[in-house]
Design a protein around this motif. Structure first.
Motif, mmCIF file in Angstrom:
data_model
loop_
_atom_site.group_PDB
_atom_site.id
_atom_site.type_symbol
_atom_site.label_atom_id
_atom_site.label_comp_id
_atom_site.label_asym_id
_atom_site.label_seq_id
_atom_site.Cartn_x
_atom_site.Cartn_y
_atom_site.Cartn_z
ATOM 1 N N VAL A 134 -2.551 0.417 -4.276
ATOM 2 C CA VAL A 134 -1.826 -0.828 -4.085
ATOM 3 C C VAL A 134 -0.946 -0.998 -5.310
ATOM 4 O O VAL A 134 -1.430 -0.949 -6.445
ATOM 5 C CB VAL A 134 -2.785 -2.028 -3.924
ATOM 6 N N GLN B 289 -3.827 6.917 -1.970
ATOM 7 C CA GLN B 289 -3.214 5.614 -1.743
ATOM 8 C C GLN B 289 -3.573 4.665 -2.877
ATOM 9 O O GLN B 289 -4.695 4.685 -3.384
ATOM 10 C CB GLN B 289 -3.693 5.006 -0.429
ATOM 11 N N LEU C 82 0.863 -1.178 0.000
ATOM 12 C CA LEU C 82 0.000 0.000 0.000
ATOM 13 C C LEU C 82 0.898 1.227 0.000
ATOM 14 O O LEU C 82 1.681 1.436 0.934
ATOM 15 C CB LEU C 82 -0.907 0.002 1.232
#
Length: 150
Positions: A92, A90, A82
Protein backbone atom coordinates in the motif's frame (compact mmCIF):
# COMPACT_ATOMS: atom_id res chain seq x y z
CA UNK A 1 -19.43 22.49 -9.18
CA UNK A 2 -19.80 20.46 -5.97
CA UNK A 3 -20.49 23.37 -3.64
CA UNK A 4 -24.00 23.11 -2.12
CA UNK A 5 -24.96 26.65 -3.20
CA UNK A 6 -23.88 25.92 -6.78
CA UNK A 7 -25.77 22.63 -6.83
CA UNK A 8 -28.92 24.30 -5.48
CA UNK A 9 -28.62 27.17 -7.96
CA UNK A 10 -28.29 29.88 -5.27
CA UNK A 11 -24.87 30.91 -6.58
CA UNK A 12 -22.72 30.39 -9.62
CA UNK A 13 -19.39 28.61 -9.45
CA UNK A 14 -17.68 31.97 -10.10
CA UNK A 15 -19.50 33.60 -7.17
CA UNK A 16 -18.38 30.83 -4.81
CA UNK A 17 -14.81 31.06 -6.11
CA UNK A 18 -14.83 34.84 -5.63
CA UNK A 19 -16.06 34.47 -2.03
CA UNK A 20 -13.28 31.97 -1.35
CA UNK A 21 -10.60 34.24 -2.83
CA UNK A 22 -12.00 37.20 -0.87
CA UNK A 23 -11.11 35.42 2.39
CA UNK A 24 -7.45 35.89 1.47
CA UNK A 25 -7.64 39.43 0.10
CA UNK A 26 -7.38 42.52 2.25
CA UNK A 27 -10.53 44.74 2.25
CA UNK A 28 -8.86 47.43 0.13
CA UNK A 29 -7.21 45.02 -2.37
CA UNK A 30 -9.77 42.58 -3.81
CA UNK A 31 -7.81 41.48 -6.86
CA UNK A 32 -8.81 37.81 -6.93
CA UNK A 33 -5.21 36.65 -6.54
CA UNK A 34 -3.68 35.00 -3.51
CA UNK A 35 -0.12 36.18 -2.92
CA UNK A 36 2.26 34.26 -0.66
CA UNK A 37 1.97 37.08 1.90
CA UNK A 38 -1.86 36.89 1.86
CA UNK A 39 -1.74 33.12 2.22
CA UNK A 40 0.62 33.36 5.21
CA UNK A 41 -1.45 36.14 6.82
CA UNK A 42 -4.65 34.10 6.41
CA UNK A 43 -3.13 31.01 8.06
CA UNK A 44 -1.42 33.08 10.76
CA UNK A 45 -4.90 34.31 11.75
CA UNK A 46 -6.24 30.75 11.78
CA UNK A 47 -3.22 29.54 13.73
CA UNK A 48 -3.88 32.11 16.43
CA UNK A 49 -7.18 30.39 17.23
CA UNK A 50 -5.67 26.88 17.45
CA UNK A 51 -4.06 26.03 20.77
CA UNK A 52 -1.93 23.10 19.61
CA UNK A 53 0.82 23.47 16.99
CA UNK A 54 0.63 19.76 16.14
CA UNK A 55 -3.09 20.04 15.41
CA UNK A 56 -2.46 23.10 13.24
CA UNK A 57 0.18 21.13 11.30
CA UNK A 58 -2.25 18.25 10.78
CA UNK A 59 -4.98 20.64 9.61
CA UNK A 60 -2.69 22.30 7.06
CA UNK A 61 -1.29 18.99 5.79
CA UNK A 62 -4.76 17.52 5.33
CA UNK A 63 -6.32 20.64 3.81
CA UNK A 64 -3.62 20.95 1.16
CA UNK A 65 -2.71 17.24 0.79
CA UNK A 66 0.87 17.85 1.95
CA UNK A 67 2.60 14.55 2.64
CA UNK A 68 4.63 13.94 5.76
CA UNK A 69 4.27 14.68 9.42
CA UNK A 70 5.04 12.39 12.33
CA UNK A 71 2.75 10.64 14.78
CA UNK A 72 -0.70 12.10 14.92
CA UNK A 73 0.48 15.00 12.72
CA UNK A 74 0.96 12.63 9.77
CA UNK A 75 -1.10 13.45 6.70
CA UNK A 76 -4.21 11.29 6.38
CA UNK A 77 -5.80 12.73 3.22
CA UNK A 78 -3.38 11.75 0.48
CA UNK A 79 -4.69 8.79 -1.47
CA UNK A 80 -3.36 5.34 -0.70
CA UNK A 81 -3.41 2.68 -3.40
CA UNK A 82 -2.56 -1.00 -3.63
CA UNK A 83 0.50 -1.31 -5.87
CA UNK A 84 1.53 -4.56 -7.50
CA UNK A 85 5.24 -4.50 -8.27
CA UNK A 86 7.04 -6.22 -11.17
CA UNK A 87 8.03 -9.12 -8.90
CA UNK A 88 4.36 -9.70 -7.96
CA UNK A 89 4.67 -8.33 -4.44
CA UNK A 90 2.07 -5.83 -3.27
CA UNK A 91 2.32 -2.79 -1.01
CA UNK A 92 0.00 0.00 0.00
CA UNK A 93 1.57 3.26 -1.13
CA UNK A 94 0.75 6.91 -0.55
CA UNK A 95 0.31 9.05 -3.65
CA UNK A 96 2.21 11.97 -2.14
CA UNK A 97 1.12 15.57 -2.63
CA UNK A 98 -1.91 14.48 -4.64
CA UNK A 99 -3.89 17.72 -4.56
CA UNK A 100 -5.60 18.05 -7.92
CA UNK A 101 -5.34 14.38 -8.90
CA UNK A 102 -8.89 13.12 -9.37
CA UNK A 103 -10.10 9.70 -8.28
CA UNK A 104 -10.39 8.66 -11.93
CA UNK A 105 -6.92 9.76 -13.03
CA UNK A 106 -4.95 6.56 -12.58
CA UNK A 107 -2.31 7.73 -15.08
CA UNK A 108 -1.50 10.77 -12.92
CA UNK A 109 -1.42 8.60 -9.79
CA UNK A 110 0.94 6.13 -11.48
CA UNK A 111 3.18 8.95 -12.74
CA UNK A 112 3.27 10.46 -9.25
CA UNK A 113 4.18 7.09 -7.68
CA UNK A 114 6.90 6.48 -10.27
CA UNK A 115 8.31 9.97 -9.59
CA UNK A 116 8.47 8.89 -5.94
CA UNK A 117 10.69 5.98 -7.06
CA UNK A 118 7.98 3.30 -6.70
CA UNK A 119 7.90 0.48 -9.27
CA UNK A 120 4.26 0.17 -10.42
CA UNK A 121 3.29 -2.82 -12.56
CA UNK A 122 -0.39 -2.47 -11.60
CA UNK A 123 -2.44 -0.36 -9.23
CA UNK A 124 -5.78 -0.93 -7.54
CA UNK A 125 -8.17 1.49 -5.88
CA UNK A 126 -10.52 -1.27 -4.72
CA UNK A 127 -11.74 -0.68 -1.25
CA UNK A 128 -11.11 3.05 -1.27
CA UNK A 129 -13.86 5.52 -0.47
CA UNK A 130 -13.78 6.74 -4.07
CA UNK A 131 -14.76 3.50 -5.76
CA UNK A 132 -17.99 1.61 -6.13
CA UNK A 133 -16.16 -1.65 -6.85
CA UNK A 134 -16.87 -4.26 -4.18
CA UNK A 135 -13.82 -5.27 -2.18
CA UNK A 136 -12.38 -8.68 -2.95
CA UNK A 137 -13.27 -11.40 -0.47
CA UNK A 138 -10.47 -13.95 -0.87
CA UNK A 139 -11.55 -16.01 2.16
CA UNK A 140 -14.93 -16.81 0.65
CA UNK A 141 -16.57 -15.99 3.98
CA UNK A 142 -19.84 -14.05 3.82
CA UNK A 143 -19.55 -10.31 4.48
CA UNK A 144 -19.96 -9.35 8.11
CA UNK A 145 -22.93 -7.22 9.14
CA UNK A 146 -22.25 -4.57 11.79
CA UNK A 147 -23.85 -5.30 15.17
CA UNK A 148 -27.45 -4.17 15.32
CA UNK A 149 -27.81 -4.03 11.52
CA UNK A 150 -29.65 -6.60 9.45
Amino acid sequence: DKHPDVISGKKTANQVLREFLDTFDSPDDKDGKVTPAEFCRYYANISASIDDDDYFELMIRNAWHISGGEGWCANTTCRRVLVTHADGSQTVEEVKNDLGITAEDKDAMKANLEAQGIDVAAMSLTGSLDTTEPPANPSGAPPRTPAGKT
